[in-house]
Design a protein around this motif. Structure first.
Motif, PDB file in Angstrom:
ATOM      1  N   TYR A  13      19.365  17.974   2.529  1.00 22.25           N
ATOM      2  CA  TYR A  13      19.279  16.516   2.438  1.00 22.25           C
ATOM      3  C   TYR A  13      18.623  16.066   1.136  1.00 22.25           C
ATOM      4  O   TYR A  13      19.129  15.180   0.440  1.00 22.25           O
ATOM      5  N   LEU A  14      17.513  16.690   0.787  1.00 21.65           N
ATOM      6  CA  LEU A  14      16.819  16.312  -0.449  1.00 21.65           C
ATOM      7  C   LEU A  14      17.707  16.544  -1.674  1.00 21.65           C
ATOM      8  O   LEU A  14      17.674  15.756  -2.635  1.00 21.65           O
ATOM      9  N   GLN A  15      18.495  17.598  -1.635  1.00 20.77           N
ATOM     10  CA  GLN A  15      19.326  17.922  -2.796  1.00 20.77           C
ATOM     11  C   GLN A  15      20.543  17.003  -2.952  1.00 20.77           C
ATOM     12  O   GLN A  15      21.203  17.022  -3.995  1.00 20.77           O
ATOM     13  N   ARG A  65      18.181  14.711   7.230  1.00 19.50           N
ATOM     14  CA  ARG A  65      17.700  13.326   7.183  1.00 19.50           C
ATOM     15  C   ARG A  65      16.931  12.981   8.459  1.00 19.50           C
ATOM     16  O   ARG A  65      15.905  12.305   8.419  1.00 19.50           O
ATOM     17  N   LEU A  87      11.989   9.238  -4.162  1.00 17.40           N
ATOM     18  CA  LEU A  87      12.903  10.374  -4.034  1.00 17.40           C
ATOM     19  C   LEU A  87      14.378   9.993  -4.163  1.00 17.40           C
ATOM     20  O   LEU A  87      15.239  10.815  -3.890  1.00 17.40           O
ATOM     21  N   HIS A 110       6.988   8.299   0.817  1.00 18.42           N
ATOM     22  CA  HIS A 110       7.996   8.342  -0.249  1.00 18.42           C
ATOM     23  C   HIS A 110       9.016   7.231  -0.054  1.00 18.42           C
ATOM     24  O   HIS A 110       9.628   7.137   1.006  1.00 18.42           O
ATOM     25  N   HIS A 118      11.843  23.624  -3.713  1.00 22.00           N
ATOM     26  CA  HIS A 118      11.679  22.781  -2.529  1.00 22.00           C
ATOM     27  C   HIS A 118      11.119  23.570  -1.347  1.00 22.00           C
ATOM     28  O   HIS A 118      10.260  23.078  -0.605  1.00 22.00           O
ATOM     29  N   TYR A 121      13.591  14.499   8.143  1.00 18.98           N
ATOM     30  CA  TYR A 121      12.824  13.690   7.182  1.00 18.98           C
ATOM     31  C   TYR A 121      12.193  12.495   7.895  1.00 18.98           C
ATOM     32  O   TYR A 121      11.021  12.157   7.677  1.00 18.98           O
ATOM     33  N   CYS A 138       8.264  11.415   6.524  1.00 17.03           N
ATOM     34  CA  CYS A 138       8.270  11.506   5.060  1.00 17.03           C
ATOM     35  C   CYS A 138       8.424  10.130   4.404  1.00 17.03           C
ATOM     36  O   CYS A 138       7.907   9.893   3.308  1.00 17.03           O
ATOM     37  N   GLN A 143      12.654   5.361  -1.303  1.00 14.15           N
ATOM     38  CA  GLN A 143      13.948   5.762  -1.857  1.00 14.15           C
ATOM     39  C   GLN A 143      14.599   4.523  -2.468  1.00 14.15           C
ATOM     40  O   GLN A 143      15.732   4.182  -2.177  1.00 14.15           O
TER      41      GLN A 143
END
Length: 247
Positions: free
Chosen positions: A225-227, A60, A112, A72, A124, A63, A68, A74
């Motif tokens: 983190y993305l997952q 994070r 995201l 993007h 990814h 990110y 990011c 959230q």
């Protein structure tokens, strides 16, 4: 008397003008502050809410560092087209442990909020290494150095401690073992892996996110983190009647 005439008269009377400013500002302040007194009745409960692991928190931070959030959001709004495209709309409780929160409104790229486990780790990694490899029309910059840069872990305990200062309930045990847990999450066959599940819950994902379990990279952290986005709690997937808070 016209509105402009009233304004001109107020401008000639300093005390009256100051009082008018205070009155108008108070209205705006009241609108913003009043809901805080009922926040416990309006924010949903999420008993299954879990904390970011040290690896996910490091991701994070990356990110945020790479900007990011500038492209993007959230935050899925309650509009039908957004829900159809991205999934259940965002709940406040899902950002309970986000400091700072990254809801945003700018969408050069897609939202995201529910990206977690939508694509494979391999996807990814390829996407971050060179977005055009998986999305030919993408205008996203490449982040190839993440795969080559070893993740710094010696300060992870400090990051967890800072999060606890603002209300995230990390324990002393979690803080003390932050570096080991980061390595263990990305190396599921290591002795440290079992402790990660014990500290952060059985739902914690343990795997080599960048495909190389013996090397802990910034790519591991960002993919981890993305997952997990949209998966810290399943509150948004439940009927409103099952939630503890009022809507």
């Amino acid at each position: 008397m016209s509105l402009f005439g009233l304004h001109y008269r107020l401008e000639r009377r300093a005390i009256g003008f100051v009082l008018a400013i205070i009155a108008v500002a108070s209205i705006g302040g009241l609108v913003e502050i009043a809901p805080l007194f009922t926040i416990h009745q309006t924010v949903e409960d999420a008993p299954d809410m879990r904390l970011y692991t040290p690896l996910e928190l490091a991701g994070r931070n990356i990110y945020i560092r790479e900007g990011c959030y500038a492209c993007h959001s959230q935050m899925i709004r309650t509009l039908r087209d957004e829900v159809d495209r991205y999934g259940p709309y965002s709940l406040a409780v899902e950002s309970k442990y986000d400091h700072p929160m990254l809801w945003g409104s700018k969408r050069t790229g897609p939202d995201l909020a529910r990206i977690g486990e939508k694509y494979s780790d391999e996807w990814h990694v390829k996407h971050l290494n060179n977005p055009r490899d998986v999305v030919p029309v993408s205008i996203m910059p490449a982040y190839g150095w993440l795969l080559k840069t070893e993740l710094r872990t010696d300060d992870l305990s400090l990051h967890l401690r800072a999060q606890r200062t603002v209300g995230v309930p990390y324990t002393d045990d979690m803080i003390e073992n932050a570096a080991r847990d980061a390595y263990g999450q990305a190396n599921p066959d290591s002795p440290q892996a079992e402790s990660v599940s014990r500290r952060y819950g059985k739902e914690t994902t343990l795997r080599a996110f960048d495909g190389r379990p013996t090397v802990l990279t910034e790519m591991d952290a960002l993919v981890a983190y993305l997952q997990v986005l949209g998966r810290l709690t399943m509150a948004a997937q439940k009927p409103l009647a099952d939630l503890g808070g009022r809507r």
